[in-house]
Design a protein around this motif. Structure first.
Motif, PDB file in Angstrom:
ATOM      1  N   ALA A 234       1.328   9.125   1.048  1.00  0.00           N
ATOM      2  CA  ALA A 234       0.096   8.481   1.521  1.00  0.00           C
ATOM      3  C   ALA A 234      -0.161   7.183   0.761  1.00  0.00           C
ATOM      4  O   ALA A 234      -0.603   6.177   1.338  1.00  0.00           O
ATOM      5  N   GLN A 235       0.117   7.181  -0.546  1.00  0.00           N
ATOM      6  CA  GLN A 235      -0.033   5.963  -1.332  1.00  0.00           C
ATOM      7  C   GLN A 235       0.941   4.888  -0.854  1.00  0.00           C
ATOM      8  O   GLN A 235       0.590   3.696  -0.768  1.00  0.00           O
ATOM      9  N   ARG A 236       2.154   5.302  -0.551  1.00  0.00           N
ATOM     10  CA  ARG A 236       3.143   4.343  -0.050  1.00  0.00           C
ATOM     11  C   ARG A 236       2.694   3.762   1.286  1.00  0.00           C
ATOM     12  O   ARG A 236       2.827   2.562   1.530  1.00  0.00           O
ATOM     13  N   TYR A 237       2.155   4.635   2.143  1.00  0.00           N
ATOM     14  CA  TYR A 237       1.729   4.142   3.449  1.00  0.00           C
ATOM     15  C   TYR A 237       0.576   3.153   3.317  1.00  0.00           C
ATOM     16  O   TYR A 237       0.531   2.132   4.019  1.00  0.00           O
ATOM     17  N   ALA A 238      -0.338   3.445   2.403  1.00  0.00           N
ATOM     18  CA  ALA A 238      -1.457   2.526   2.174  1.00  0.00           C
ATOM     19  C   ALA A 238      -0.943   1.162   1.719  1.00  0.00           C
ATOM     20  O   ALA A 238      -1.451   0.113   2.152  1.00  0.00           O
ATOM     21  N   MET A 239       0.079   1.167   0.857  1.00  0.00           N
ATOM     22  CA  MET A 239       0.653  -0.094   0.406  1.00  0.00           C
ATOM     23  C   MET A 239       1.385  -0.807   1.541  1.00  0.00           C
ATOM     24  O   MET A 239       1.291  -2.038   1.692  1.00  0.00           O
ATOM     25  N   LEU A 240       2.095  -0.037   2.365  1.00  0.00           N
ATOM     26  CA  LEU A 240       2.798  -0.634   3.503  1.00  0.00           C
ATOM     27  C   LEU A 240       1.829  -1.365   4.429  1.00  0.00           C
ATOM     28  O   LEU A 240       2.148  -2.436   4.958  1.00  0.00           O
ATOM     29  N   ARG A 241       0.643  -0.809   4.619  1.00  0.00           N
ATOM     30  CA  ARG A 241      -0.326  -1.429   5.521  1.00  0.00           C
ATOM     31  C   ARG A 241      -0.788  -2.783   5.004  1.00  0.00           C
ATOM     32  O   ARG A 241      -1.142  -3.661   5.790  1.00  0.00           O
TER      33      ARG A 241
END
Length: 261
Positions: A234-241
């Motif tokens: 989830a942290q990675r996805y937030a950064m990807l956004r």
């Protein structure tokens, strides 16, 4: 699946139960009963037994399930994910190789399955494409899940299946970008930083607000429920956004790619 689903609907109506009432008695979601009756979801043996008990159908559904022809349209290792995807209230996808199945057109899906090694027969390709397109019903429900897709720019530049399919795919993505509760972002190839170099993954939220993740390899998959592991993704996805183009910039890139045709 459609025959078993029709049988279930008939037995339920004879028992004078609504889909919601039956779902409550066997402790599943109403959408599960609806999907089985409409032939969109296979009836699993344990649920068949529970339904036979509640509907007093003398093992009719259990027997029907036990004698269904074995057609492995969906690999066994992906079935659990598919069940969760159908009922999820939120889905977040990061993809870097090929369009997620929920975004594929019929032509694009056909091109994907024609690339398979060892090759599928024409009949198998048609069955696989049909099953894939049926999954997309969740995006058009009266109350669709909240969905987010982050796609590598490599995906929207790859001419899988040829120029006509490529143009059709770009137009389809442009249309999808305007669906309710839908966000589409493209990760530019020119980025010098990237939060998900380990590969694609999916985040899911269930109706009871459980947070899960899913990753898939060529011959297997992993459904992740450990809160710490899900949090990392989830942290990675937030950064990807934050690293990807925003939805408006993404539509602008699709417009430019279409203009280059």
């Amino acid at each position: 699946m459609k025959l078993v689903g029709a049988q279930l609907a008939m037995f339920r109506e004879f028992a004078e139960l609504t889909q919601r009432e039956l779902a409550e008695r066997v402790c599943v979601h109403e959408e599960t009963i609806a999907s089985v009756e409409q032939g969109r979801r296979p009836l699993k043996p344990d649920l068949a037994k529970a339904l036979d008990r509640v509907l007093d159908t003398k093992r009719a559904l259990e027997t029907a399930v036990d004698n269904m022809p074995e057609i492995d349209l969906i690999p066994a290792w992906a079935e659990q994910y598919m069940d969760i995807e159908r009922e999820a209230i939120a889905l977040s996808f990061f993809a870097n190789q090929v369009l997620p199945g929920l975004l594929q057109t019929e032509s694009y899906a056909g091109a994907v399955f024609r690339c398979r090694v060892p090759a599928f027969s024409a009949e198998e390709i048609n069955a696989q494409v049909t099953a894939r397109l049926e999954r997309q019903e969740i995006l058009h429900r009266r109350m669709p899940p909240t969905t987010s897709f982050i796609l590598s720019e490599a995906i929207v530049r790859a001419r899988l299946g040829g120029s006509e399919i490529y143009e059709e795919t770009l137009r389809h993505l442009h249309i999808c970008a305007d669906l309710p509760g839908f966000a589409l972002q493209i990760m530019p190839l020119a980025r010098q930083t990237h939060a998900a170099l380990d590969g694609p993954f999916i985040l899911l939220e269930t109706p009871d607000h459980q947070h899960l993740a899913y990753t898939e390899t060529q011959r297997g998959s992993q459904l992740i429920s450990d809160p710490d592991e899900v949090s990392i993704l989830a942290q990675r996805y937030a950064m990807l956004r934050t690293q990807a183009l925003n939805p408006e910039e993404t539509k602008g890139l699709l417009d430019r790619l279409l203009g280059d045709q």
